[in-house]
Design an enzyme around this catalytic site. Structure first.
Site, PDB file in Angstrom:
ATOM      1  N   ASP A  58       0.898  -1.106   0.096  1.00 34.27           N
ATOM      2  CA  ASP A  58       0.060  -0.059   0.127  1.00 34.27           C
ATOM      3  C   ASP A  58       0.683   1.289  -0.049  1.00 34.27           C
ATOM      4  OD1 ASP A  58      -2.289  -1.703  -0.011  1.00 34.27           O
ATOM      5  OD2 ASP A  58      -2.468  -1.452   2.201  1.00 34.27           O
ATOM      6  N   HIS A 112       3.669  -2.263   3.281  1.00 35.88           N
ATOM      7  CA  HIS A 112       3.799  -0.797   2.639  1.00 35.88           C
ATOM      8  C   HIS A 112       5.023  -0.674   2.068  1.00 35.88           C
ATOM      9  CE1 HIS A 112       0.696  -0.667   5.715  1.00 35.88           C
ATOM     10  NE2 HIS A 112       0.048   0.459   5.227  1.00 35.88           N
TER      11      HIS A 112
END
Length: 767
Positions: free
Chosen positions: A84, A236
């Site tokens: 992400d 992430h």
């Protein structure tokens, strides 16, 4: 005397409006694209009264398209890594490096604003076999946004992906969400809405919590699925320091591979779970999508460039402000201490007679007070006043003649502009010390005496006096009063110390006739004839100084329109003068010194700083609206405090009362923006090569309204003092050489003469 007026063409107004619109739009786009976000934390579920059981107990891939609700899991021993908040130019390549080393592909849920800025990274992911999903454009808390804004977040991200890869994505991951078990009554409507828009919503099975940087071991433990179950594992690649994520990934992948796990993308994993079923279907792209994608990318890139330029200019404005403040405090303070010392003397008292030249065009409102103040000066050498009526149509000359003052003469000429009138006056003057005065200016009784004392130094060719605003009742005039004290008089102290005075004010200035002859008189080449002449004197080696004790009171424009017209001429004329004397940058001697010291100083502090100063206010508004107001307000207050301190110092040095400074905050907000627009218009006029015509300012005759005492009556018999020796120096000659002046005087008795003055062409009619 007059100011320039020029009708601004409609095309230029439209162009200015377009520029301002582009600037405002760029800042808004930048603010939208730069929305601050935080990495996805683990969110606890709220009430789940509306969430179907098949979602709460189902898999991480939720399909609500077509009004139905289905959820899917990955097969056993299958892991789909999802990342992400990227792409990030620092961390995404490092994540990809680890993936390629272990021959693994992943699904990257990208933030649209980052995709637009780094499309090459996203294109490289697709070329390497990775998958792209939508993670909104600015990473907002979606449940706090209206529906149209949520749809915009999705569609703008799709366009960014189209721009980078040429394809769309059917996968969506909502910011600040974790597993399907965390879907609650707040999140569920968002999932349903995503389905209606054609998206599959992707959640997670595990939670690495790498966003909190808990350590490599903790990240691996959180990412590891229980038993042999398949899992979507979130990490992430953007949103902060991802060093722990990269290190954990490098250990996690081989560890799971040794346990028999295979790594794949979300779409490939779902295809393995549902063989023969095409669940993930990306929407096709067309020419319209590509054009919109290009427009979006261009807008964001342009906004980035504009904002980056504004930041650089903002820093430049801050540095120039600080440099000017330091220079003013050090040099202006030194100037005041030196000139006010008990031992300071220019030399022996100057007792030479003085000729005062007053060019006048329709000055009936203030000419009588001006002439009376000049003729009544207490200079012991005597004063003659020559009023040059430049084709007035309001009876200005008749008013002066009716005063019948013994030391005042009137010269009538056809209208030819202020430089021509000044040159005529100098040709008619009987004395070698020349004072030039605007027709709306009132002198204090001792002003001329103080003004000519610097001529005791033979190197001094001209002297600038201390101009005061006489009409201070309106707020516009008070703003100008502050500007005169801070921006003009304080600066003149600085320029005096540096020996690069750029302007002797038209309201009160004194010259040696010899110095004026050396530069060829007052030139018609620019609209700022005073600045042009002063620069020429500096280049010719004459010293130009400031005498603060010689005070004159002028009538400042009382309306914004009149102020605009006046400053438009000043600004444009200054630009013309700088351009005219640009060759001094390459000269040697005094001209080269002025070019390499004076011109850059004037360009930086007289043009660049006023142009850049409004950026402080622009960034204030931008910061208040889109960033932290505490830091923004603090920075603006610091800059304002510096300006207040400068104002206090300037007013103290000029012996002015501080109470008028209460209008300073409003001056920063309104007046500075007006001056900014004037400079922009002047710059545009200069770049287009347009010329301005002259226009008369409205006067009310209030120049002496704030003068400290009434003007005394003129003496009937001027004192006669022997002339002193003059400085031997530069060669003489020019527009009004002594022989020409004698011819003009000789012809004055006859009523009409022809003489070469000003531009060398115009005949004079003298009465």
């Amino acid at each position: 005397m007059t100011v320039a007026r020029r009708r601004v063409p409609l095309g230029r107004l439209i162009f200015g409006g377009i520029v301002l619109s582009v600037l405002a739009g760029a800042l808004l786009v930048e603010a939208y694209a730069n929305a601050e976000f935080h990495p996805d934390p683990t969110v606890r579920a709220g009430q789940r009264t509306k969430v179907p059981a098949e979602v709460i107990g189902g898999g991480p891939i939720i399909d609500t398209r077509g009004g139905t609700v289905r959820s899917y899991r990955l097969p056993e021993r299958t892991i789909a890594l999802i990342f992400d908040d990227g792409p990030d130019p620092q961390w995404t390549p490092k994540v990809v490096e680890v993936l390629r080393r272990h021959h693994v592909n992943a699904t990257f849920f990208v933030v649209g604003s980052q995709v637009v800025r780094h499309p090459e990274i996203v294109a490289g992911l697709v070329q390497g076999g990775d998958e792209i999903g939508v993670h909104t454009f600015t990473h907002p808390q979606l449940d706090r946004l209206p529906r149209w804004r949520r749809e915009l977040e999705y569609s703008q991200t799709q366009l960014a992906v189209v721009h980078a890869t040429g394809t769309k994505s059917a996968l969506l991951r909502l910011p600040y969400t974790s597993s399907a078990r965390a879907v609650d009554d707040t999140t569920w409507p968002l999932v349903q809405e995503a389905g209606r828009l054609g998206y599959l919503t992707v959640m997670a099975d595990t939670d690495s919590r790498d966003w909190s940087r808990p350590g490599v071991d903790a990240i691996i433990a959180g990412a590891t699925p229980p038993g042999d179950s398949g899992a979507i594992v979130p990490m992430h690649d953007g949103g902060g320091d991802r060093a722990q994520t990269v290190a954990a990934l490098d250990r996690f992948i081989p560890a799971m591979q040794r346990r028999g796990y295979t790594f794949t993308t979300v779409s490939e994993g779902l295809a393995r779970a549902l063989p023969g079923q095409a669940v993930v279907v990306d929407a096709p792209t067309g020419a319209v999508d590509r054009r919109r994608a290009f427009a979006l990318a261009t807008a964001v890139v342009l906004a980035d460039w504009v904002t980056a330029a504004l930041r650089v200019l903002f820093v430049a404005a801050g540095l120039l402000t600080i440099a000017r403040t330091v220079a003013l405090f050090v040099l202006a303070g030194r100037h005041a201490r030196r000139r006010r010392a008990a031992s300071w003397r220019w030399g022996p008292p100057v007792m030479l007679p003085v000729s005062v030249i007053v060019p006048a065009y329709n000055e009936k409102e203030g000419i009588e007070a001006a002439v009376r103040s000049l003729a009544g000066g207490d200079h012991p050498g005597g004063i003659e006043v020559v009023v040059v009526d430049d084709g007035s149509t309001d009876g200005t000359a008749a008013l002066v003649e009716a005063m019948r003052l013994p030391n005042v003469r009137v010269v009538r000429i056809a209208n030819g502009g202020k430089p021509n009138a000044l040159n005529v006056g100098v040709a008619m003057a009987r004395h070698d010390l020349i004072v030039m005065v605007d027709g709306d200016t009132v002198f204090e009784r001792d002003a001329i005496r103080h003004l000519v004392q610097p001529f005791a130094d033979p190197s001094v060719g001209a002297v600038a006096g201390n101009v005061k605003v006489g009409n201070r009742r309106s707020i516009v005039a008070r703003w100008q009063h502050i500007e005169y004290v801070i921006g003009f008089n304080l600066d003149r102290r600085l320029y005096d110390i540096m020996r690069c005075m750029p302007t002797i004010p038209g309201a009160i200035g004194a010259f040696r006739r010899e110095a004026l002859q050396h530069i060829g008189g007052i030139s018609h080449d620019t609209l700022a004839e005073d600045t042009d002449a002063t620069m020429a004197l500096c280049r010719a080696g004459w010293r130009v100084v400031y005498e603060e004790r010689a005070r004159a009171w002028t009538e400042a424009p009382a309306t914004l329109r009149q102020l605009w017209l006046q400053r438009y001429r000043w600004s444009y004329g200054t630009m013309q003068a700088i351009w005219k004397h640009r060759r001094s940058l390459l000269d040697r001697g005094p001209s080269g010194r002025f070019g390499r010291v004076g011109l850059p100083f004037i360009a930086c502090f007289g043009l660049a700083l006023p142009l850049l100063a409004p950026l402080i206010d622009v960034m204030l508004v931008y910061g208040l609206c889109f960033t932290g107001w505490q830091v923004t307000t603090g920075a603006w207050l610091v800059m304002f405090a510096v300006q207040v301190l400068t104002a206090v110092v300037a007013f103290r040095l000029d012996r002015e009362k501080l109470r008028v400074l209460w209008v300073l905050p409003l001056q920063q907000i309104v007046y500075r923006q007006l001056m900014y627009l004037v400079l922009l218009q002047s710059l545009g006029t200069a770049l287009t090569g347009a010329r301005l015509r002259w226009h008369k300012l409205h006067r009310a005759g209030t120049a002496a309204a704030a003068a400290p005492r009434p003007v005394a009556a003129p003496p009937l018999v001027p004192a006669v003092v022997p002339a002193q020796g003059r400085r031997p120096g530069p060669p003489t000659g020019g527009a009004f050489a002594p022989a020409q002046a004698a011819a003009v005087r000789a012809g004055s008795a006859a009523g009409t003469v022809s003489a070469v003055t000003g531009d060398g062409r115009k005949p004079l009619t003298i009465r």
